[in-house]
Design an enzyme around this catalytic site. Sequence first.
Site, mmCIF file in Angstrom:
data_model
loop_
_atom_site.group_PDB
_atom_site.id
_atom_site.type_symbol
_atom_site.label_atom_id
_atom_site.label_comp_id
_atom_site.label_asym_id
_atom_site.label_seq_id
_atom_site.Cartn_x
_atom_site.Cartn_y
_atom_site.Cartn_z
ATOM 1 N N LEU A 1 0.283 -1.437 -0.035
ATOM 2 C CA LEU A 1 0.329 0.186 -0.088
ATOM 3 C C LEU A 1 0.951 1.067 0.213
ATOM 4 C CD1 LEU A 1 -3.099 -0.645 1.910
ATOM 5 C CD2 LEU A 1 -3.045 -1.085 0.395
ATOM 6 N N HIS A 2 1.754 1.276 0.307
ATOM 7 C CA HIS A 2 3.151 2.375 0.347
ATOM 8 C C HIS A 2 3.271 2.490 -1.401
ATOM 9 C CE1 HIS A 2 6.912 -0.154 1.180
ATOM 10 N NE2 HIS A 2 6.218 -0.163 -0.533
#
Length: 347
Positions: free
Chosen positions: A250-251
């Site tokens: 998700l980063h």
Amino acid sequence: MDETRSRPSQLPLLTLTNGFMSFKTFAAAVELDVFTKLADGRTVTGAEFAELIGLGERPARVLAAALVALELLHKEGDGYRNAPVAEEFLVEGRPYFFGGYLQFYNHAMYPGWQNVVHALRADRPVFLDSDRQDNVFDSAEDRFLMDFFWNAMHAVAGFSAHALGRAYDFSGFRSLLDVGGGSGGFPIELCSQYPSLTATVYELPHVCAIASERIKEAGLESAIGTFAGDFSRDAALPGGHDAILLSQVLHCGDERSNRELLRKCFDALPAGGAVLICELLLNAERTGPAEAALMGMNMLMSHTGGQNYSEAEYTAWLGETGFISPEVVRVEAAGANGAVIAYKPAG
């Protein structure tokens, strides 16, 4: 009154300024195989150290002093030996060898950081294929980057899984889907810790081939499989798993794409299934820790829309997607300081 007494010190600024010196000295020592050559408690004199790594007396003496100061070597009398952290993580061939990660940053990431101001001003990553505008680390064509990248990610993923597998009980799960699971470091470690657990690495086709090799090397072909796809483009995730892992995924994305991926996770899970977001989490105030904040800078340099997010942001997105009972499990690893875990309602 002496005005200098009330002034802050310049030393913290000097430490920040010299950060690149520490990094490049560390990288040089790994490239020279210093720690591997001193493995298993070997202790050498200064002259033996120079001969062992193939340097002249003066550069060896300077390097040894720097490595002791950086607490990577210990010096006792005239003898030099690996510090415990070097013996554990910097000897090539050890299970969680960190040298690949260090060399990936040294050869692939460090040059790009010369353009950090451009990346900030343009709000655009610097690691892009000039023709296709794709992230270069998604390409199968650059073998140099591929070898460094996957060697780096594999060891870091494995140690993060090692930490999470001891902090959180996976025995209640039957099957894990590792979304964007890379070379399979996470499921290899978890399936070794939990023999009843099976897993699937969901990745791009050329990465699945790398994962299959690593899974075979670990002797876990019966427990771990691969599924070729692209989570950013596929309409749905593979079904049949009661836990879905998003480790350092998700980063890489912006809020919109991350919320969409969480929706796909929700749809793919059975009632009572869990999603696990394993990351370097920022605190709720987005003031630290430094490792998470600086990794956010690295994501800005590397991915369109990429940044590190806070546990509060993840918790909010999960709740708005329909997940319940969120919890944060703390771990200590280079790839993650915690996991945000939430569940699909049972009814």
